[in-house]
Design an enzyme around this catalytic site. Structure first.
Site, mmCIF file in Angstrom:
data_model
loop_
_atom_site.group_PDB
_atom_site.id
_atom_site.type_symbol
_atom_site.label_atom_id
_atom_site.label_comp_id
_atom_site.label_asym_id
_atom_site.label_seq_id
_atom_site.Cartn_x
_atom_site.Cartn_y
_atom_site.Cartn_z
ATOM 1 N N GLU A 2 42.638 105.321 31.535
ATOM 2 C CA GLU A 2 43.449 105.219 32.754
ATOM 3 C C GLU A 2 43.254 103.864 33.425
ATOM 4 O O GLU A 2 44.202 103.244 33.894
ATOM 5 C CB GLU A 2 43.046 106.331 33.739
ATOM 6 C CG GLU A 2 43.514 107.707 33.323
ATOM 7 C CD GLU A 2 42.811 108.808 34.107
ATOM 8 O OE1 GLU A 2 43.356 109.908 34.168
ATOM 9 O OE2 GLU A 2 41.708 108.566 34.653
ATOM 10 N N SER A 13 46.183 85.945 59.570
ATOM 11 C CA SER A 13 47.085 85.408 58.555
ATOM 12 C C SER A 13 48.290 84.811 59.276
ATOM 13 O O SER A 13 48.360 84.840 60.504
ATOM 14 C CB SER A 13 47.491 86.493 57.576
ATOM 15 O OG SER A 13 47.833 87.650 58.278
ATOM 16 N N LEU A 14 49.205 84.263 58.536
ATOM 17 C CA LEU A 14 50.343 83.591 59.154
ATOM 18 C C LEU A 14 51.637 84.223 58.685
ATOM 19 O O LEU A 14 51.739 84.674 57.543
ATOM 20 C CB LEU A 14 50.361 82.110 58.753
ATOM 21 C CG LEU A 14 49.179 81.248 59.207
ATOM 22 C CD1 LEU A 14 49.279 79.861 58.608
ATOM 23 C CD2 LEU A 14 49.156 81.168 60.728
ATOM 24 N N ASP A 54 46.515 75.313 49.298
ATOM 25 C CA ASP A 54 46.534 76.515 48.482
ATOM 26 C C ASP A 54 45.144 76.746 47.914
ATOM 27 O O ASP A 54 44.834 76.376 46.793
ATOM 28 C CB ASP A 54 47.557 76.350 47.355
ATOM 29 C CG ASP A 54 48.003 77.694 46.820
ATOM 30 O OD1 ASP A 54 47.622 78.715 47.425
ATOM 31 O OD2 ASP A 54 48.711 77.729 45.809
ATOM 32 N N GLU A 105 39.629 75.822 54.090
ATOM 33 C CA GLU A 105 40.047 76.254 52.776
ATOM 34 C C GLU A 105 39.164 75.589 51.729
ATOM 35 O O GLU A 105 38.931 74.382 51.785
ATOM 36 C CB GLU A 105 41.504 75.783 52.604
ATOM 37 C CG GLU A 105 42.357 76.666 51.793
ATOM 38 C CD GLU A 105 42.876 77.902 52.520
ATOM 39 O OE1 GLU A 105 42.546 78.124 53.705
ATOM 40 O OE2 GLU A 105 43.583 78.664 51.866
ATOM 41 N N LYS A 119 51.656 74.479 64.041
ATOM 42 C CA LYS A 119 50.925 75.129 65.125
ATOM 43 C C LYS A 119 51.322 74.533 66.471
ATOM 44 O O LYS A 119 51.506 73.318 66.571
ATOM 45 C CB LYS A 119 49.408 74.936 64.936
ATOM 46 C CG LYS A 119 48.888 75.478 63.617
ATOM 47 C CD LYS A 119 47.450 75.093 63.346
ATOM 48 C CE LYS A 119 47.070 75.550 61.935
ATOM 49 N NZ LYS A 119 45.756 75.082 61.500
ATOM 50 N N LYS A 145 56.950 77.565 53.673
ATOM 51 C CA LYS A 145 56.681 77.522 52.230
ATOM 52 C C LYS A 145 57.729 76.670 51.517
ATOM 53 O O LYS A 145 58.929 76.883 51.706
ATOM 54 C CB LYS A 145 56.726 78.943 51.640
ATOM 55 C CG LYS A 145 55.648 79.876 52.160
ATOM 56 C CD LYS A 145 54.325 79.628 51.446
ATOM 57 C CE LYS A 145 53.270 80.622 51.856
ATOM 58 N NZ LYS A 145 53.353 81.902 51.202
ATOM 59 N N CYS A 147 53.646 91.761 13.151
ATOM 60 C CA CYS A 147 53.283 91.594 11.764
ATOM 61 C C CYS A 147 52.227 92.648 11.481
ATOM 62 O O CYS A 147 51.198 92.695 12.142
ATOM 63 C CB CYS A 147 52.707 90.196 11.533
ATOM 64 S SG CYS A 147 51.833 90.047 9.967
ATOM 65 N N CYS A 185 46.692 88.942 8.013
ATOM 66 C CA CYS A 185 47.500 87.767 8.375
ATOM 67 C C CYS A 185 46.600 86.698 9.002
ATOM 68 O O CYS A 185 45.851 86.988 9.944
ATOM 69 C CB CYS A 185 48.585 88.183 9.372
ATOM 70 S SG CYS A 185 49.510 86.793 10.029
HETATM 71 S S1 IVH Z 1 45.630 78.141 60.097
HETATM 72 C C1 IVH Z 1 45.384 81.472 62.869
HETATM 73 N N1 IVH Z 1 45.960 75.937 58.665
HETATM 74 O O1 IVH Z 1 47.019 79.897 54.760
HETATM 75 C C2 IVH Z 1 45.445 80.347 61.924
HETATM 76 N N2 IVH Z 1 45.787 78.012 57.546
HETATM 77 O O2 IVH Z 1 49.027 81.984 54.858
HETATM 78 C C3 IVH Z 1 45.109 80.748 60.560
HETATM 79 N N3 IVH Z 1 45.884 77.858 55.112
HETATM 80 O O3 IVH Z 1 44.896 82.440 55.936
HETATM 81 C C4 IVH Z 1 45.165 79.740 59.572
HETATM 82 N N4 IVH Z 1 46.079 75.666 55.020
HETATM 83 O O4 IVH Z 1 43.924 80.614 54.368
HETATM 84 C C5 IVH Z 1 45.812 77.268 58.654
HETATM 85 N N5 IVH Z 1 46.214 73.941 57.531
HETATM 86 C C6 IVH Z 1 46.055 75.256 57.527
HETATM 87 C C7 IVH Z 1 46.029 76.005 56.322
HETATM 88 C C8 IVH Z 1 45.893 77.390 56.381
HETATM 89 C C9 IVH Z 1 45.984 76.795 54.311
HETATM 90 C C10 IVH Z 1 45.777 79.238 54.632
HETATM 91 C C11 IVH Z 1 44.785 80.103 55.357
HETATM 92 C C12 IVH Z 1 45.585 81.230 55.943
HETATM 93 C C13 IVH Z 1 46.777 81.257 55.052
HETATM 94 C C14 IVH Z 1 47.966 81.886 55.731
#
Ligand code: IVH
Length: 717
Positions: free
Chosen positions: A62, A109-110, A151, A204, A323, A347, A459, A464
């Protein structure tokens, strides 16, 4: 012979059925995402139960099946490959866990924007939230900072009085994993700040593109599955239990968020741009490719300016983070469902380019599967040159209607795995040719077959050379023989220097020195690496055999079982081989004593080890060549649960349970599922279709239960 494995391999090295990938590709993105999350959660839970509590909740079969479905989904939808996906955990040793770290403040997260208009909509929301006039009216008090979106893997670094004390991964945003030791090996993580400040710095961890290429080349050599992108590779490198592994890889960091303990003191940063400057002054590395003081049109111009230029950077960026600069405005805007209202991630769209299919070539994989691969006019896309792309299987080629000579749209969706999106039919001249599976294997000339109702062509010739080459490559990789890559392996096979697996261990330095481009020094190194691989854990040796249906989980179970069955001592491996052959020939159902092994896997084991099977003589040969197995310590019996210490044999159809589910239930209750009935059996659960086992139980006077009795037993009554 094949240069690149065209087959999609799960991290345990076993192939993923092309039909699974086709099925995954046919899903709507939302549905794929939903299933991915569901499978990932299920696998995570099973892993935890298995490795931490030692109580499997999924059988081997499984687990394997779910894992392959997960890999299939990620192959079809590379965007689903996240660093925390179970598929990206291959680097971590089985059972390894990190300590948990609770973040002082959640790691957010964003939300995402995919177009200029979505950025303008973000600006409109911000203005509304701050009570500012709507665009196009000027808002002189509102300024954005634009940063590249790195990234990588988000981390939080804790400093106390200027000293680095703890580092954690993001985890679920509230609790992450303690990877302090690993982070200490990264040069851009300062051990000591320029002043004794107490703070959290977030950023990061990433792997530079060159390092990513180096590691994947190394993995390819070893026959290990490739990392999909630098992010996964970086995550895999950071989440190593052994910090030496992290240290051996060139990781780096960009910091972008500062949370100081005394953020209210006079002179503390009042905006993101000031915080970035302070991070830099404290000794962190801050990405220089940023701009502040922008309005939304300035932000859009910033994204525009990086759209193509980003490919020339030595690291991966997948977008731009925007930001609101002023902290007081950030505070007024606040947070909705874990994402701040004051920031957004733009993105970049996946880059699509045009290429030409010069040929479609079938590649033969380890299990014989023929995978059509498009040979393309080398084309630059998303920063690298693409000349090949898998087309998965014949049905896919037909569904997309891709023909030899077609102009096609090519994209790299998950950054690394290139995909032929569609043919540009307007450009057809009539000279394009439809492709078909060859009737004979391109490597050995034997017939290619396709099973009734199946998608894959293969095959069927076990001898082989393409199959043997990959099987032996899998063996060398799983046995962890450093430096035994494809270049060496293909010569060894072609020159007949390796005819059986044991022959690797019979090679002398002189033999190796006779290979093309092999100097004395490298021959000695490889020879030493081979000697080192003579002694390996039993489970590793079993997994290296490449038995169909037998992944790591079953190999581990088989190792425990064998170690318990065959007395330790002189000539163990050879005696184990004899034992396996006898069991396979005489009592194959005993393989079902292994946790999680049902009729299918048991039959595969019996067929492989049995007389005349592909495994006949393989272990004897290894033993003869001096390979020794390290035996696992006997497992402690579960001591809790209503069935603690009891052996339960399930036979016939048990209403409400599949065989696997019934066995899993026994294990979950602390018991041991048994395959055959003996005096040691405590209970036999019998349903319709039960035969000789039921008779045996009656004969021995063992307690017999029906489905209801079984349920009662599981509940401890
Ligand atoms: S700011 C509240 N700045 O992207 C602010 N995040 O998709 C939180 N990331 O979780 C993050 N470069 O891991 C910020 N210049 C940057 C970034 C960044 C990459 C990542 C980060 C976040 C994710 C969101």
């Amino acid at each position: 012979m094949n240069e690149g494995a065209a087959e999609v391999l799960a991290p345990d090295g076993l192939p993923v059925a092309p039909e699974l990938i086709a099925e995954a590709a046919a899903l709507a993105e939302e549905e794929a995402t939903r299933r991915h999350a569901e499978l990932a959660a299920e696998i995570e839970a099973a892993n935890r139960a298995y490795y931490e509590a030692d109580v499997p909740i999924l059988t081997d079969a499984e687990w394997d099946q779910r894992f392959r479905r997960l890999v299939a989904l990620e192959t079809a939808w590379p965007a689903l490959i996240t660093p925390d996906s179970p598929t990206q955990r291959v680097g971590t040793k089985l059972g390894d866990t990190f300590d948990e770290v609770r973040h002082r403040r959640p790691m957010l997260s964003l939300s995402n924007a995919f177009s200029d208009d979505e950025l303008r909509a973000f600006d409109a929301r911000v203005r509304r939230g701050l009570g500012l006039p709507a665009a196009p009216e000027a808002a002189p008090n509102l300024a954005y900072v634009a940063e590249l979106k790195i990234d990588g893997l988000a981390i939080s670094l804790r400093y106390e009085r200027g000293r680095f004390v703890q580092g954690a991964t993001r985890g679920d945003g509230t609790t992450g994993e303690d990877v302090t030791a690993n982070l200490r090996t990264i040069r851009s993580v300062p051990a000591k700040l320029t002043e004794p400040a107490s703070l959290d710095a977030r950023g990061e961890v990433y792997m530079p593109k060159t390092e990513f290429a180096r590691i994947n080349a190394e993995r390819e050599e070893k026959g290990l599955p490739l990392y999909a992108n630098p992010r996964n590779s970086g995550a895999g490198s950071l989440r190593q239990k052994d910090a030496a592994v992290t240290a051996a890889r060139q990781l780096a960091t960009w910091s972008y968020q500062l949370l100081e303990d005394d953020a209210d003191r006079p002179g503390a940063p009042r905006s993101q741009s000031q915080a970035l400057a302070r991070l830099e002054a404290l000794g962190f590395t801050v990405n220089p490719n940023r701009e502040s003081g922008l309005d939304i049109e300035g932000v859009i111009a910033f994204t525009e300016s990086w759209r193509d230029k980003r490919h020339d950077l030595p690291y991966e960026t997948d977008g731009v983070v925007v930001k609101v600069d002023a902290f007081d405005q950030q505070e007024r805007l606040g947070i909705v469902s874990r994402a701040p209202r004051w920031a957004i991630a733009y993105k970049f769209p996946p880059e699509q380019v045009e290429s030409v299919v010069e040929d479609i070539v079938p590649y033969v994989g380890r299990t014989g599967t023929l995978t059509p691969v498009a040979h393309l006019t080398p084309t630059k896309v998303a920063g690298s040159t693409i000349a090949r792309a898998t087309l998965h299987n014949l049905d896919e080629v037909r569904r997309k209607d891709i023909r030899i000579g077609d102009h096609v749209i090519l994209q790299k969706a998950g950054d690394v795995i290139p995909e032929v999106v569609r043919p540009i039919t307007e450009k057809r001249t009539g000279k394009e040719r439809e492709w078909d599976m060859p009737a004979a294997c391109p490597v050995c000339g034997q017939p290619v077959v396709r099973d009734e109702g199946a998608v894959r062509h293969y095959c069927a010739n076990p001898a082989c050379p393409a199959r043997v080459g990959q099987e032996y490559g899998h063996f060398a990789g799983a046995m962890d023989i450093d430096g035994l890559g494809w270049a060496v392996l293909s010569q060894l096979l072609e020159r007949g220097m390796v005819k059986r697996r044991g022959d690797f261990f019979r090679l002398s330095v002189e033999d190796l020195e006779s290979l093309d481009r092999y100097a004395r020094r490298s021959a000695e190194n490889l020879h030493a690496a081979i000697q080192k691989a003579r002694k390996r854990e039993l489970a590793r040796i079993i997994a290296a055999l490449g038995i169909p249906q037998v992944g790591w989980t079953t190999a581990i179970e088989l190792a425990y079982w064998l170690a318990a069955e065959v007395p330790a001592g002189e000539g163990w491996l050879a005696r184990a081989a004899t034992h396996l052959r006898t069991v396979a020939a005489e009592t194959p159902e005993r393989f079902q004593d292994l946790a999680g092994v049902g009729p299918t896997v048991s039959a595969a084991l019996a067929a492989w080890f049995g007389p005349g099977g592909p495994g006949e003589g393989v272990l004897e040969d290894l033993a003869e060549a001096g390979v020794e197995a390290e035996l696992p310590e006997p497992r402690a019996e579960a001591s809790t649960g209503p069935l603690a210490g009891k052996t339960v044999v399930v036979t016939g159809t048990i209403e409400g349970f599949s065989r696997e589910e019934a066995e899993a239930a026994v294990r979950a209750a602390g018991g041991k599922p048994g395959g055959s009935v003996s005096k040691k059996t405590d209970y036999v659960v019998a349903g319709p279709g039960a035969g000789s086992k039921l008779a045996k139980a009656e004969e021995l006077g063992i307690e017999i239960l029906d489905a209801d009795g079984f349920r009662a037993l599981l509940q401890g009554s």
